[in-house]
Design an enzyme around this catalytic site. Structure first.
Site, short mmCIF file in Angstrom:
data_model
loop_
_atom_site.label_atom_id
_atom_site.label_comp_id
_atom_site.label_asym_id
_atom_site.label_seq_id
_atom_site.Cartn_x
_atom_site.Cartn_y
_atom_site.Cartn_z
N TYR A 126 1.09 -0.97 0.09
CA TYR A 126 -0.42 -0.09 0.01
C TYR A 126 0.92 1.14 0.07
O TYR A 126 2.04 1.46 0.50
CB TYR A 126 -1.34 0.49 1.33
CG TYR A 126 -2.11 1.47 1.04
CD1 TYR A 126 -2.93 1.53 0.54
CD2 TYR A 126 -1.02 2.20 1.60
CE1 TYR A 126 -3.93 2.63 0.66
CE2 TYR A 126 -2.19 3.79 1.92
CZ TYR A 126 -3.61 3.32 1.29
OH TYR A 126 -3.55 4.81 1.10
N TYR A 127 0.73 2.09 -1.28
CA TYR A 127 1.05 3.41 -1.28
C TYR A 127 0.52 4.73 -0.96
O TYR A 127 0.89 5.64 -0.45
CB TYR A 127 2.35 3.24 -2.22
CG TYR A 127 3.42 2.32 -1.85
CD1 TYR A 127 4.97 2.52 -1.26
CD2 TYR A 127 3.26 1.38 -2.42
CE1 TYR A 127 5.95 1.33 -1.58
CE2 TYR A 127 4.45 0.07 -2.40
CZ TYR A 127 5.29 0.71 -2.37
OH TYR A 127 6.54 0.12 -2.34
N VAL B 33 3.26 -5.13 3.30
CA VAL B 33 4.81 -6.23 3.43
C VAL B 33 5.24 -5.07 2.64
O VAL B 33 6.77 -4.61 2.18
CB VAL B 33 5.21 -7.58 3.03
CG1 VAL B 33 4.43 -8.60 3.57
CG2 VAL B 33 3.99 -7.42 1.44
N GLU B 34 4.96 -4.41 1.68
CA GLU B 34 5.22 -2.71 1.65
C GLU B 34 4.92 -1.92 1.88
O GLU B 34 3.04 -1.87 1.96
CB GLU B 34 5.35 -3.07 0.18
CG GLU B 34 6.56 -3.96 -0.81
CD GLU B 34 6.23 -3.86 -2.17
OE1 GLU B 34 6.56 -2.73 -2.69
OE2 GLU B 34 6.73 -4.94 -2.80
N ASN B 35 5.11 -0.46 2.36
CA ASN B 35 4.48 0.85 2.22
C ASN B 35 5.81 1.25 2.19
O ASN B 35 6.68 1.12 3.00
CB ASN B 35 3.81 0.81 3.91
CG ASN B 35 3.28 2.23 4.00
OD1 ASN B 35 3.51 2.36 5.18
ND2 ASN B 35 2.42 2.98 3.17
#
Length: 470
Positions: free
Chosen positions: A308-309, A367-369
Site C-alpha cells: 500500500y502506497y 509487506v510494502e509501504n
C-alpha cells in the site's frame, strides 16, 4: 491493545533491486537485467538482450550480493524482527528450464539466511518478484505457455526443500494482481504483445497459469514442512468515488475488481462472481484444463500480504488525472502528492486493511509501504529525512487504529526499501525509500557506502516500543 507482542517489524527488498552480482555465482539473465534505467518517472526501457555499453541498474544494484553481512547487521541494529527478500529464480535455475539447480546460487541464500538467524531475524521470502529468466520469454513465450507452471513449481519446491529449516514464511508471487491492474505486463510476467494479439485474453491466461503455479506450490509446501505459512501478495491501490453520484460508485467498484481477482482465487480457492464479471467486461476468459479447479481449491494461502502506497479517485466526469509510475487515477484535492505523483493517504491504509479483512477474514501482513523521495546529504554526512518519518508515522498510526478499533488481525509490517535500492518503475537511485543511505547515483556512480539516516533511529525506537512511540 496495540500490536501483538510477536508483531513482525522489519523491511522489504527484492533481489533484482538490491543484489547485483548479475553474472556471478552461475546466475542467468532475468527479464529485469535487460531493463535500462530512466528518470523523472519515465518507465524503464526494455531491450531484447543485454547490450554493450549500456547501463543496466540491476547489474550491480546496491551490491547486496557482496555486502549482505554489513546490511543485515544494520537491520539488526534497528531491531528488525523480520526481513522480506526474494530469491532470484535465475540464481537457482539460470535458464528457468534447467534440469538441475545451480548449487552456487543455493549456497548464497544459505549464507544469507544463516546471517539473518544469527541476529534472530525471521526471513519472509518471495519466490517470484519480477525476476523470471529471460530464456523463458524467448523460448516459451513467458506465462502464455502452460509449461511455465511446471518450471515455476520446480523452482519453488527446490528452494523450499533446501531451506525448510531456515525459512517458515513464504510468498508465492509479488503483487500478482498487478498484471490485471496497471503494471507493464513485461515487468510482472515477461509479456510483450503481438500487433493483433488479444491483450486481455493473454493477461487472463497468463494469470491463470500463475494462479495454478501458486496453488501447486502451496500444496507442495505443506508436504515439505507442515509448519510453513504461505501467503499471497497483492498490490492494493485504494480507490474512492470522485462524487456521491451512484454512477461513480459503480465505476469505482469496477476499478477494484482486478484488485480482488487474485485474492478471491488464492484465498477462496475458486473464480468468484467478481472474477467472472471481469471476464464479461473484457469479453474473454482463461482456458482451463480438467483438474484446474481442484488445484485452485486445494492450494489456498494462509494469509494475505499486500503493498500500500497511495489512493486515487475514480469518476465519470471532470476527474483530474495523476500519472505516478506506480498507478494512474484521479487527483484527490484533500491529499498531498509526492514528487513522483503518488498521493499520500495514511487513513487509506486503515481503510485498505478494513476492506481486505472484512472481505476475507484471514490474517493480513503489510509487506510494502513507503515514500520515495530525494534525500540531501549534509556537509557533516547526516540526512534529515523528516518527510519520511512523517509519512511512516502516520501510516503506522492508521495501521494501529485498524488493529485496535476495527479488530483487524495483522501479522506484521515491512517498509519498502528499508535500504536505498533501485526503483522498480524507473531504475532511479535518487528516488530513495530507505532508512539506510547508499552512495550511488542514477548513472551508477558512487562508493556504495552505507550511512544511517535520521529515520534509522526513529524506526529503531518504533520497533523497540512495539509501535507505541511514533
Amino acid at each position: 491493545m496495540g500490536f501483538k507482542k510477536d508483531f513482525f517489524w522489519g523491511g522489504a527488498t527484492a533481489a533484482n533491486q538490491c543484489e547485483g552480482g548479475w553474472q556471478e555465482g552461475g546466475k542467468g539473465v532475468s527479464i529485469i537485467d535487460v531493463e535500462r534505467g530512466a528518470a523523472d518517472g519515465i518507465p524503464r526501457i526494455i531491450d531484447d538482450e543485454v547490450l554493450d555499453g549500456v547501463y543496466y541498474p540491476s547489474h550491480e544494484a546496491i551490491d547486496f550480493y557482496h555486502r549482505y553481512k554489513e546490511d543485515i547487521a544494520l537491520f539488526a541494529e534497528m531491531g528488525f524482527k523480520t526481513f522480506r527478500m526474494s530469491i532470484a529464480w535465475t540464481r537457482i535455475f539460470p535458464n528457468g528450464d534447467d534440469e538441475e539447480p545451480n548449487e552456487e546460487g543455493l549456497a548464497f541464500y544459505d549464507r544469507v539466511f544463516d546471517e539473518l538467524h544469527k541476529y534472530g531475524i525471521e526471513p519472509l521470502v518471495t519466490l517470484h518478484h519480477y525476476e523470471m529468466p529471460l530464456n523463458l520469454v524467448k523460448k516459451y513465450g513467458s506465462w502464455r505457455n502452460r509449461k511455465l507452471v511446471d518450471f515455476a513449481v520446480r523452482f519453488g519446491v527446490t528452494v523450499m526443500e533446501r531451506y525448510k529449516d531456515k525459512v517458515k514464511y513464504w510468498l508465492t508471487f509479488n503483487e500478482i494482481n498487478a498484471l490485471l491492474t496497471h503494471w507493464r505486463p513485461w515487468h510482472q510476467a515477461g509479456l510483450v504483445f503481438a500487433e493483433k494479439e488479444n491483450e486481455n485474453q493473454t493477461k487472463l491466461q497468463a494469470m491463470h497459469h500463475q494462479l495454478l503455479a501458486s496453488a501447486l506450490t502451496v500444496e507442495a509446501a505443506k508436504k515439505i514442512n507442515p509448519d510453513f505459512r504461505i501467503g499471497c501478495m497483492l498490490i492494493y491501490p485504494l480507490r474512492y468515488a470522485a462524487t456521491c453520484r451512484p454512477e461513480d460508485q459503480v465505476i469505482t467498484r469496477d476499478k477494484m475488481i482486478p484488485i480482488y481477482y487474485c485474492g478471491d482465487v488464492q484465498v477462496r480457492g475458486r473464480y468468484t462472481n467478481v472474477c467472472r464479471s471481469l471476464w464479461k467486461k473484457w469479453g474473454c476468459e482463461p482456458q482451463m484444463e480438467p483438474g484446474d479447479e481442484a488445484i485452485l481449491k486445494d492450494g489456498t494461502v494462509d494469509f494475505i500480504a499486500f503493498s500500500y502506497y497511495q489512493s486515487n479517485i475514480e469518476g465519470e466526469k471532470d476527474v483530474e488525472q495523476l500519472s505516478g509510475n506506480l498507478t494512474w487515477g484521479g487527483k484527490n484535492p484533500y491529499l498531498k502528492v509526492t514528487d513522483w505523483g503518488w498521493q499520500i493517504d495514511p487513513i487509506g491504509l486503515r481503510i485498505a486493511l478494513d476492506n481486505l479483512y472484512d472481505r476475507y477474514q484471514t490474517p493480513l501482513y503489510v509487506v510494502e509501504n513507503g515514500m520515495g523521495a530525494v534525500d540531501e546529504v549534509k556537509a557533516d554526512g547526516t540526512i534529515d529525512d523528516d518527510y519520511r518519518i512523517e509519512y511512516l508515522r502516520d501510516h503506522i498510526a492508521a495501521m494501529r487504529d485498524a488493529v485496535d478499533l476495527d479488530g483487524v488481525d495483522l501479522m506484521g509490517y515491512t517498509t519498502w526499501g528499508c535500504i536505498d535500492l533501485v526503483s522498480a518503475g524507473t531504475g532511479e537511485m535518487k528516488k530513495r525509500y530507505g532508512f539506510i543511505y547508499v552512495d550511488k547515483d542514477n548513472e551508477g556512480h558512487g562508493t556504495l557506502a552505507r550511512s544511517r539516516k535520521k529515520s534509522f533511529y526513529w524506526y529503531q525506537n518504533v520497533i523497540r516500543t512495539n509501535g507505541e512511540e511514533l
